[in-house]
Design an enzyme around this catalytic site. Structure first.
Site, mmCIF file in Angstrom:
data_model
loop_
_atom_site.group_PDB
_atom_site.id
_atom_site.type_symbol
_atom_site.label_atom_id
_atom_site.label_comp_id
_atom_site.label_asym_id
_atom_site.label_seq_id
_atom_site.Cartn_x
_atom_site.Cartn_y
_atom_site.Cartn_z
ATOM 1 N N HIS A 94 9.293 -2.887 12.799
ATOM 2 C CA HIS A 94 8.975 -2.389 11.447
ATOM 3 C C HIS A 94 8.120 -3.434 10.728
ATOM 4 O O HIS A 94 8.633 -4.309 10.028
ATOM 5 C CB HIS A 94 10.269 -2.104 10.680
ATOM 6 C CG HIS A 94 10.050 -1.427 9.358
ATOM 7 N ND1 HIS A 94 10.797 -0.342 8.938
ATOM 8 C CD2 HIS A 94 9.179 -1.673 8.337
ATOM 9 C CE1 HIS A 94 10.397 0.037 7.736
ATOM 10 N NE2 HIS A 94 9.415 -0.766 7.341
ATOM 11 N N GLU A 145 15.767 3.740 0.460
ATOM 12 C CA GLU A 145 15.376 2.394 0.013
ATOM 13 C C GLU A 145 15.882 2.089 -1.392
ATOM 14 O O GLU A 145 16.279 0.977 -1.690
ATOM 15 C CB GLU A 145 13.853 2.274 0.016
ATOM 16 C CG GLU A 145 13.256 2.032 1.379
ATOM 17 C CD GLU A 145 11.750 2.009 1.289
ATOM 18 O OE1 GLU A 145 11.176 0.918 1.248
ATOM 19 O OE2 GLU A 145 11.146 3.103 1.234
ATOM 20 N N ASP A 148 9.104 -6.161 7.836
ATOM 21 C CA ASP A 148 8.503 -5.230 6.877
ATOM 22 C C ASP A 148 7.122 -5.728 6.425
ATOM 23 O O ASP A 148 6.118 -5.149 6.783
ATOM 24 C CB ASP A 148 9.423 -5.012 5.666
ATOM 25 C CG ASP A 148 9.270 -3.628 5.072
ATOM 26 O OD1 ASP A 148 8.502 -2.830 5.609
ATOM 27 O OD2 ASP A 148 9.927 -3.347 4.050
HETATM 28 P P1 IMP Z 1 -0.639 -0.468 5.631
HETATM 29 O O1 IMP Z 1 0.003 0.853 5.900
HETATM 30 O O2 IMP Z 1 -1.022 -1.216 6.884
HETATM 31 O O3 IMP Z 1 -1.785 -0.339 4.688
HETATM 32 O O4 IMP Z 1 0.469 -1.390 4.937
HETATM 33 C C1 IMP Z 1 0.754 -1.372 3.568
HETATM 34 C C2 IMP Z 1 1.448 -0.104 3.136
HETATM 35 O O5 IMP Z 1 2.749 -0.047 3.736
HETATM 36 C C3 IMP Z 1 1.761 -0.033 1.636
HETATM 37 O O6 IMP Z 1 0.690 0.497 0.909
HETATM 38 C C4 IMP Z 1 2.979 0.893 1.578
HETATM 39 O O7 IMP Z 1 2.589 2.236 1.584
HETATM 40 C C5 IMP Z 1 3.666 0.603 2.894
HETATM 41 N N1 IMP Z 1 4.829 -0.292 2.698
HETATM 42 C C6 IMP Z 1 4.878 -1.633 2.792
HETATM 43 N N2 IMP Z 1 6.121 -2.078 2.522
HETATM 44 C C7 IMP Z 1 6.863 -0.993 2.266
HETATM 45 C C8 IMP Z 1 8.240 -0.802 1.933
HETATM 46 O O8 IMP Z 1 9.044 -1.731 1.788
HETATM 47 N N3 IMP Z 1 8.629 0.492 1.715
HETATM 48 C C9 IMP Z 1 7.789 1.545 1.833
HETATM 49 N N4 IMP Z 1 6.509 1.398 2.163
HETATM 50 C C10 IMP Z 1 6.046 0.149 2.381
HETATM 51 ZN ZN ZN Z 2 8.554 -0.673 5.485
#
Ligand code: IMP
Ligand code: ZN
Length: 352
Positions: free
Chosen positions: A20, A210, A292
């Site tokens: 994750h 969450e 995360d």
């Molecule tokens: P990406 O999908 O590679 O652009 O990574 C960043 C995106 O992951 C963010 O814009 C969120 O939509 C998602 N994200 C990152 N951390 C979390 C979390 O803790 N909960 C839900 N979504 C997350």
């Molecule tokens: Zn996440």
């Protein structure tokens, strides 16, 4: 005995899986700073704040209101070009490998940038190109990709994400995720999206419970009805739903993100209060410790293992067992499971 102490060196050497990790959230501040420097050197009028100032290395504490805008109004703008996406992805892979991750499932939300000529398809294929090339440079770490659907998506956007996942399945896309700001969106609109992903043979992982707003019985029941293969976070779960998850432990793995949950104040209390303790001691669920967003919370996978040792009294053999328990729910297939189990057997023989 001193050589049986769990320390940072041990948890780094331990072969681990990371299941994750959001690509953009995994970019280190130093890598973002490199991207910022390159842009600054190329354009004197470039006015974005230096990541070392915008995301100070000693700040890991966020709340839900300040956390998500970090992506939408800062990191995405900074990393909008294909060259920045390539550079950032390669650095992220290097960082996980250097931390002793031997199997990685990275996840990312397809995004586009018209000004930079980046389409969602080009974004995904670029990330996959970097993964391919990294896999050719070394054989220590296998990497697969999960495509994220953002909770704010309308049905058409979510379907487009799944279609991209299907299009690139033969290049290492293994699953589809539901992520994004848990205070937004209506997850019940995505049924046909996850049905389509499942029908194509993709695995499903969902951000689950969450925050209280995204933990109504209705939402949690809807998400479980999508037949997920893994769930992320599982923070605010009522007892009966928790029991159902445990009773489905052969089919559902859990991705637990301790530092994220503590630093984003998603759980009351601190590390010792984390529900990792319950799932580790009282169930046989497949659990993986996950970062995360290591770029933001500054805690690597090996540090998550160290935290588990420190706050829940796990010894060296427990940590190796924990790493094995995570392997059970990887999406990359039996050959990858065998590879990880062999690595762990060799490690146990040498180190335990
Ligand atoms: P990406 O999908 O590679 O652009 O990574 C960043 C995106 O992951 C963010 O814009 C969120 O939509 C998602 N994200 C990152 N951390 C979390 C979390 O803790 N909960 C839900 N979504 C997350
Ligand atoms: Zn996440």
């Amino acid at each position: 005995m001193a050589n049986h102490v769990v320390d940072a060196s041990f948890t780094k050497r331990l072969p681990k899986v990371e299941l994750h990790a959001h690509l953009t959230g995994s970019i280190s501040v130093l890598t973002l700073h490199e991207i910022w420097k390159t842009r600054k050197a190329a354009d004197a009028a470039f006015s974005m704040q230096d990541p070392l100032v915008a995301l100070p290395l000693d700040k890991v504490s966020y709340d839900i209101v300040s956390f998500f805008p970090l992506f939408d109004s800062y990191i995405y703008d900074l990393c909008s070009s294909l060259s920045a996406i390539r550079f950032a992805t390669e650095q992220v892979l290097r960082d996980f490998q250097a931390d002793g991750v031997r199997y990685l499932e990275l996840r990312t939300t397809p995004r586009e940038n018209t000004l930079q000529g980046v389409t969602k398809e080009l974004y995904v294929s670029t990330v996959l190109d970097v993964i391919d090339s990294f896999s050719h440079q070394q054989t220590e770490m296998s990497t697969y990709l999960i495509i994220s659907v953002d909770r704010r998506n309308i049905l058409e956007q979510a379907m487009q994400a799944v279609d991209l996942a299907i299009q690139f399945q033969n290049r290492g896309v293994v699953g589809v995720d539901l992520c994004g700001n848990p205070a937004k969106g209506d997850v019940s609109i995505f049924r046909e999206v996850f049905d389509k992903a499942k029908a194509a043979g993709l695995k499903i992982t969902l951000h689950f419970a969450e925050i209280p707003e995204s933990s109504t019985r209705e939402e949690l029941r809807t998400l479980l009805s999508y037949e997920p293969d893994r769930l992320g976070h599982v923070v605010n779960v009522p007892d009966d739903i928790r029991d159902e998850i445990v009773s489905r432990q052969k089919d559902i793995g859990l991705e637990l993100c301790m530092s994220c949950n503590v630093h984003a104040k998603m759980i009351p209390g601190s590390f010792g209060d984390h529900h990792f303790g319950y799932y580790w001691k009282d169930t046989q669920c497949s659990i993986s410790l996950c970062t995360d967003d290591v770029g933001i919370f500054q805690s690597s996978v090996s540090n998550e293992y160290l935290l588990a040792a420190k706050h829940f009294g796990l010894g060296r053999d427990d940590l190796a067992k924990l790493s094995r328990r995570a392997v059970d729910s990887i999406f990359g297939g039996e050959a990858e499971k065998d590879r990880m189990r062999k690595l762990l057997s060799a490690f146990e023989k040498k180190e335990l």
